[in-house]
Design a protein around this motif. Structure first.
Motif, PDB file in Angstrom:
ATOM      1  N   ASN A   1      48.552  13.626  -1.165  1.00 28.41           N
ATOM      2  CA  ASN A   1      49.095  14.943  -0.809  1.00 28.41           C
ATOM      3  C   ASN A   1      48.569  15.347   0.566  1.00 28.41           C
ATOM      4  N   MET A   2      49.348  15.119   1.595  1.00 29.01           N
ATOM      5  CA  MET A   2      48.911  15.404   2.967  1.00 29.01           C
ATOM      6  C   MET A   2      48.682  16.889   3.182  1.00 29.01           C
ATOM      7  N   LEU A   3      49.463  17.726   2.518  1.00 23.73           N
ATOM      8  CA  LEU A   3      49.309  19.169   2.655  1.00 23.73           C
ATOM      9  C   LEU A   3      47.926  19.614   2.171  1.00 23.73           C
ATOM     10  N   SER A   4      47.489  19.048   1.031  1.00 22.53           N
ATOM     11  CA  SER A   4      46.166  19.376   0.494  1.00 22.53           C
ATOM     12  C   SER A   4      45.065  18.899   1.432  1.00 22.53           C
ATOM     13  N   ALA A   5      45.269  17.724   2.011  1.00 26.60           N
ATOM     14  CA  ALA A   5      44.283  17.194   2.953  1.00 26.60           C
ATOM     15  C   ALA A   5      44.171  18.093   4.186  1.00 26.60           C
TER      16      ALA A   5
ATOM     17  N   TYR B   1      33.229  16.820  -3.837  1.00 27.84           N
ATOM     18  CA  TYR B   1      33.979  17.194  -5.033  1.00 27.84           C
ATOM     19  C   TYR B   1      35.474  17.255  -4.743  1.00 27.84           C
ATOM     20  N   LYS B   2      35.835  17.795  -3.590  1.00 33.61           N
ATOM     21  CA  LYS B   2      37.253  17.961  -3.260  1.00 33.61           C
ATOM     22  C   LYS B   2      37.897  16.682  -2.720  1.00 33.61           C
ATOM     23  N   MET B   3      37.151  15.917  -1.907  1.00 34.28           N
ATOM     24  CA  MET B   3      37.781  14.811  -1.172  1.00 34.28           C
ATOM     25  C   MET B   3      37.069  13.463  -1.258  1.00 34.28           C
ATOM     26  N   GLY B   4      35.847  13.421  -1.819  1.00 35.29           N
ATOM     27  CA  GLY B   4      35.101  12.171  -1.801  1.00 35.29           C
ATOM     28  C   GLY B   4      34.772  11.771  -0.366  1.00 35.29           C
ATOM     29  N   TYR B   5      34.724  10.475  -0.091  1.00 37.92           N
ATOM     30  CA  TYR B   5      34.428   9.995   1.267  1.00 37.92           C
ATOM     31  C   TYR B   5      35.525  10.400   2.259  1.00 37.92           C
ATOM     32  N   ALA B   6      36.715  10.717   1.771  1.00 38.58           N
ATOM     33  CA  ALA B   6      37.841  11.071   2.646  1.00 38.58           C
ATOM     34  C   ALA B   6      37.603  12.388   3.385  1.00 38.58           C
ATOM     35  N   ALA B   7      36.526  13.117   3.011  1.00 34.24           N
ATOM     36  CA  ALA B   7      36.179  14.346   3.737  1.00 34.24           C
ATOM     37  C   ALA B   7      35.597  14.030   5.113  1.00 34.24           C
TER      38      ALA B   7
ATOM     39  N   PHE C   1      37.928   6.063   2.976  1.00 35.66           N
ATOM     40  CA  PHE C   1      37.764   7.175   3.914  1.00 35.66           C
ATOM     41  C   PHE C   1      39.090   7.865   4.250  1.00 35.66           C
ATOM     42  N   THR C   2      40.160   7.367   3.683  1.00 41.03           N
ATOM     43  CA  THR C   2      41.478   7.979   3.923  1.00 41.03           C
ATOM     44  C   THR C   2      42.139   8.469   2.638  1.00 41.03           C
ATOM     45  N   THR C   3      41.679   7.970   1.498  1.00 43.42           N
ATOM     46  CA  THR C   3      42.266   8.342   0.204  1.00 43.42           C
ATOM     47  C   THR C   3      41.203   8.974  -0.680  1.00 43.42           C
ATOM     48  N   THR C   4      41.465  10.151  -1.183  1.00 37.76           N
ATOM     49  CA  THR C   4      40.510  10.844  -2.039  1.00 37.76           C
ATOM     50  C   THR C   4      40.616  10.389  -3.494  1.00 37.76           C
ATOM     51  N   PRO C   5      39.494  10.333  -4.222  1.00 44.55           N
ATOM     52  CA  PRO C   5      39.550  10.017  -5.654  1.00 44.55           C
ATOM     53  C   PRO C   5      40.028  11.201  -6.494  1.00 44.55           C
ATOM     54  N   ASN C   6      40.088  12.381  -5.862  1.00 43.07           N
ATOM     55  CA  ASN C   6      40.524  13.595  -6.561  1.00 43.07           C
ATOM     56  C   ASN C   6      42.047  13.551  -6.738  1.00 43.07           C
ATOM     57  N   PRO C   7      42.542  13.446  -7.974  1.00 42.31           N
ATOM     58  CA  PRO C   7      43.994  13.327  -8.196  1.00 42.31           C
ATOM     59  C   PRO C   7      44.793  14.497  -7.638  1.00 42.31           C
ATOM     60  N   LYS C   8      44.164  15.667  -7.521  1.00 40.08           N
ATOM     61  CA  LYS C   8      44.856  16.840  -6.988  1.00 40.08           C
ATOM     62  C   LYS C   8      45.210  16.640  -5.507  1.00 40.08           C
ATOM     63  N   TYR C   9      44.376  15.856  -4.805  1.00 37.85           N
ATOM     64  CA  TYR C   9      44.562  15.668  -3.370  1.00 37.85           C
ATOM     65  C   TYR C   9      45.168  14.318  -3.017  1.00 37.85           C
TER      66      TYR C   9
END
Length: 510
Positions: free
Chosen positions: A215-219, A35-41, A204-212
């Protein structure tokens, strides 16, 4: 956990790996991460496994072997390595993390109940006694308060029949994992692909969640979620002396278990992507950290029905039944955990620390069963106040769950810093007998101790400041309030203890 192992029958490599896996692996972490990061987690789970999970687990193994005869648990480890003040503050923060967990779950347990009854999360529409002003978080807060008072009352009676519910819930959650994995494999074959497309390394490096996104800080703040997912590893420290050929078997078991758990989380996130398109399912209004797991499980039922040509109505009905099963499973598992955690951390804290630390009758335990009844009711009052403050602090369900989950993640990972710092001091003390050592030299212990401490410290720092920078000061403040409040309480309690100890020794010498 270790008490269930026959003293004459040593743990083999396979049984050790299975024990570590069941202590640490938690299914709920997977849908929330998706939910937060998609595959980027996935990369963050791997990085956290290398920088935190493996080295920290091996530190706990050394602690457990050196202090296997101590009854005070992690308090004894830190007290003998650093000193009583440091040990008490660290242990009190560890206890406090469970208090905050109980604040979270007292309100959160109504989501699985809603799914078990209705096949969906309807909690945002609940109104306590039909009162219009008491909706959403306020209703869950009131229900959470009633629930925790009920659990505390039952637990103080010393009943342990609830353990049967724990085992039933645990079995059901294992079945849930198997259902997800097998269903995902079937669906990827039938549908010839993933609902959430994999577009090379970018996925695996970019989240589909627009909030993240971008945004490297969010990651970086997400690392706390990964660290929390690996939580519970400190419990395996006591298994060293029950393992066959521990010098070789234990580090190998930890390494393999860490790889299995990291792969399990990574594979689980991929499995969710097989039947869940992030934009179509997770970005829908009403999806929160509190109900993400149930939304995903309901979607699995819908996707399975659609893949095999079922009508829309039948597919939706299948989704509701999958959500009902998952809701019931989680309710049983959480209920069992709740009754245990209401008294277990508190009992360990009181049993392991000097009696003078506890004012009045707070440190007294009941003779029949050792239950710290008075302290349990004080704990109940703290939980009730915190639930009331958080639940009545705002009307947004998404915000409510963000605050609760972030508070829990930060509170439950901060004590790991105390333990990793204590480990550095532990390795320096040659007077402590160390029958089992993975870190052969002090320099290697120092390097890995610093890496673990910085990993946890920076993850929490980013997790705390990120919401505030994004304009969500409430979440930032609440993440700070819990640990700071309990840290101050611990400092004041220990200062009082030192004064009492001095006056007591003065009276004796006189």
């Amino acid at each position: 956990m270790s008490s269930n192992v026959n003293a004459t029958k040593k743990l083999t490599l396979v049984s050790l790996i299975l024990m570590i896996f069941t202590s640490v692996y938690g299914f709920n972490n997977i849908p929330r991460s998706f939910y937060k990061m998609g595959y980027a987690a996935i990369p963050w789970y791997i990085i956290s496994g290398i920088a935190f999970f493996v080295p920290f687990a091996l530190m706990m193994a050394e602690f457990g072997a050196a202090f296997k005869n101590e009854k005070g648990g992690i308090y004894s480890w830190m007290e003998k390595s650093v000193g009583p003040r440091f040990a008490f503050i660290g242990t009190f923060m560890w206890f406090a993390s469970y208090v905050i967990w109980m604040v979270n779950v007292s309100s959160g347990i109504w989501v699985p109940i809603s799914n078990a009854i209705f096949g969906a999360d309807t909690t945002k529409d609940w109104a306590f006694l039909g009162i219009q002003g008491l909706t959403g978080p306020k209703t869950l807060g009131i229900l959470g308060i009633i629930w925790f008072i009920f659990v505390t009352y039952i637990s103080t009676k010393g009943l342990d029949k609830i353990k049967k519910i724990t085992s039933v819930g645990g079995t059901a959650v294992v079945i849930v994992n198997l259902v997800v994995w097998l269903s995902a494999i079937i669906l990827v074959i039938v549908n010839h692909g993933f609902a959430q497309p994999i577009e090379g390394l970018k996925s695996f490096t970019t989240t589909p969640n627009p909030k993240y996104a971008g945004n490297m800080l969010s990651a970086l703040a997400f690392v706390v979620y990964a660290l929390f997912a690996y939580g519970g590893i400190e419990a395996v420290g006591g298994l060293v002396d029950q393992t066959e050929n521990p010098e070789k078997t234990f580090p190998k078991g930890v390494m393999i278990a860490a790889a299995v758990i990291a792969i399990g989380y990574s594979f689980g996130i991929l499995c969710i992507g097989v039947f869940t398109n992030w934009s179509n399912v997770m970005s829908v209004k009403g999806v929160t950290l509190g109900n993400a797991s149930y939304v995903v499980m309901s979607n699995l039922g819908v996707a399975f029905g659609q893949a095999f040509g079922a009508s829309q109505a039948t597919s939706i009905a299948m989704g509701h039944w999958v959500a009902r099963f998952f809701g019931l499973s989680m309710f049983l598992a959480l209920t069992g955990a709740f009754f245990t955690l209401t008294y277990s951390p508190l009992k360990q804290l009181i049993d392991g620390t000097p009696k003078l630390l506890w004012p009045g009758k707070l440190g007294e335990t009941r003779k029949e069963d050792g239950m710290p009844v008075n302290a349990m009711w004080i704990q109940c009052a703290m939980v009730v106040v915190m639930i009331a403050l958080v639940s009545f602090g705002g009307n947004s369900m998404a915000k409510f769950w963000d605050i609760l989950v972030n508070m829990t993640n930060v509170a439950m990972t901060i004590p790991y810093m105390f333990l990793s710092i204590a480990f550095i001091a532990f390795k320096k003390k040659t007077s402590i007998e160390k029958p089992f050592e993975v870190y052969k030299s002090y320099s290697s212990a120092l390097i890995w101790g610093v890496i673990v401490t910085l990993t946890v410290g920076f993850a929490n720092f980013f997790s705390i400041i990120e919401p505030g920078i994004e304009g969500d000061m409430a979440t930032t403040i609440w993440q700070i309030v819990g640990p700071v409040f309990f840290g101050l309480v611990a400092i004041l309690m220990f200062s009082r203890y030192e004064k009492l100890s001095k006056s007591s020794s003065t009276e004796k010498s006189a």
